[in-house]
Design a protein around this motif. Structure first.
Motif, mmCIF file in Angstrom:
data_model
loop_
_atom_site.group_PDB
_atom_site.id
_atom_site.type_symbol
_atom_site.label_atom_id
_atom_site.label_comp_id
_atom_site.label_asym_id
_atom_site.label_seq_id
_atom_site.Cartn_x
_atom_site.Cartn_y
_atom_site.Cartn_z
ATOM 1 N N ARG A 62 8.981 6.937 0.779
ATOM 2 C CA ARG A 62 10.015 6.514 1.732
ATOM 3 C C ARG A 62 11.009 7.655 1.979
ATOM 4 N NH1 ARG A 62 12.471 1.931 -1.020
ATOM 5 N NH2 ARG A 62 10.387 1.013 -0.855
ATOM 6 N N ALA A 63 11.415 8.333 0.886
ATOM 7 C CA ALA A 63 12.395 9.424 1.026
ATOM 8 C C ALA A 63 11.833 10.532 1.904
ATOM 9 C CB ALA A 63 12.754 9.965 -0.357
ATOM 10 N N LYS A 64 10.544 10.864 1.732
ATOM 11 C CA LYS A 64 9.932 11.934 2.537
ATOM 12 C C LYS A 64 9.856 11.523 4.008
ATOM 13 C CE LYS A 64 7.046 13.265 -1.406
ATOM 14 N NZ LYS A 64 5.644 13.321 -1.937
ATOM 15 N N GLY A 79 5.058 9.506 5.367
ATOM 16 C CA GLY A 79 5.290 10.228 4.118
ATOM 17 C C GLY A 79 4.455 9.575 3.029
ATOM 18 N N ALA A 80 4.128 10.346 1.987
ATOM 19 C CA ALA A 80 3.301 9.799 0.912
ATOM 20 C C ALA A 80 3.672 10.421 -0.419
ATOM 21 C CB ALA A 80 1.819 10.057 1.208
ATOM 22 N N ASP A 81 3.338 9.728 -1.481
ATOM 23 C CA ASP A 81 3.522 10.281 -2.820
ATOM 24 C C ASP A 81 2.541 9.626 -3.775
ATOM 25 O OD1 ASP A 81 5.307 12.095 -4.500
ATOM 26 O OD2 ASP A 81 5.227 10.276 -5.692
ATOM 27 N N LEU A 118 2.447 5.118 0.675
ATOM 28 C CA LEU A 118 2.713 5.722 1.981
ATOM 29 C C LEU A 118 3.813 4.925 2.662
ATOM 30 C CD1 LEU A 118 1.523 4.227 4.821
ATOM 31 C CD2 LEU A 118 -0.596 4.516 3.560
ATOM 32 N N CYS A 119 4.543 5.620 3.521
ATOM 33 C CA CYS A 119 5.619 4.972 4.272
ATOM 34 C C CYS A 119 5.568 5.492 5.701
ATOM 35 C CB CYS A 119 6.968 5.293 3.635
ATOM 36 S SG CYS A 119 8.373 4.673 4.586
#
Ligand SMILES: Nc1nc2c(ncn2[C@@H]2O[C@H](COP(=O)(O)OP(=O)(O)OP(=O)(O)O)[C@@H](O)[C@H]2O)c(=O)[nH]1
Length: 204
Positions: A62-64, A79-81, A118-119
């Motif tokens: 979410r932050a990315k 964005g993903a992490d 992912l967001c």
């Protein structure tokens, strides 16, 4: 522009070549804009509060996405992490080969979870999120194997949270894998493509 994608290219808020490869392989028109998020700084308070791998991955994805969406408000941004958890312990990318060897020894003989979040954001609003899990059973690794594996893979062991690339020599580590291939590589394509079809950017 591919026939499947409509509208302005998607923005991928990631420096990950694996994520770029997944979108390219799926025929998605996209551009890359790094979020420059300091992941360690963002996750530190979460780790201090005892957050698990799923919550950390969701928060970072979410932050990315929001960091890039703030700069390009009219574009769809993803964005993903990815985090790795073993019996509640959250692992990060090994900083050096010695740490990679120690991490592989810790994973040996156990099943760990890879959580890829992912967001999707637009105009600094979160439109969609998903965080599927993959479970990977690592066989019992000999020290000789770990040393030979790291010598062969080289610094690529530092590029992913589990010190492996599943589509490469990493496959030698496992005796059983449950979960979607793209989830393991770090960008869960199935929920993302389902959303993009509903949202209208992808042809149904
Ligand atoms: N090719 C490949 N990449 C993997 C695999 N497992 C994890 N990764 C990559 O390992 C990285 C996990 O670290 P993250 O912190 O999520 O992402 P990153 O590489 O720092 O890139 P950002 O999205 O800019 O944060 C991602 O680039 C994943 O795509 C795998 O089996 N194969």
């Amino acid at each position: 522009m591919t026939k499947l994608w409509r509208g302005a290219p998607l923005i991928l808020a990631s420096k990950s070549s694996s994520r770029r490869g997944l979108l390219a392989g799926a025929g998605i028109a996209f551009e890359v804009v790094d979020s420059f998020i300091d992941e360690r700084a963002v996750e530190a308070p979460l780790c201090a509060a005892g957050a698990g791998g799923a919550e950390i991955a969701r928060h970072l994805a979410r932050a990315k996405a929001l960091a890039v969406s703030a700069k390009q408000p009219d574009r769809l941004v993803v964005g993903a992490d990815q985090t790795l958890s073993l019996e509640g312990q959250v692992f990060v990318k090994p900083p050096d080969r010695a740490a990679a060897a120690a991490q592989l020894a810790a994973l040996s003989g156990h099943t760990h979870e890879l959580r890829s979040a992912l967001c999707v954001a637009r105009a600094n609003e979160v439109l969609f999120e998903a965080a599927p899990v993959a479970r990977l059973a690592v066989r019992r690794l000999s020290q000789a194997f770990i040393e030979a594996y790291i010598a062969m893979v080289g610094d690529a062991v530092l590029a992913s949270v589990g010190a492996y690339q599943i589509e490469g020599l990493g496959i030698h580590l496992f005796e059983k894998i449950e979960g979607d291939h793209s989830t393991i590589l770090g960008l869960p394509l199935l929920p993302l493509l389902t959303y993009l079809r509903q949202e209208g950017s992808l042809l149904r």
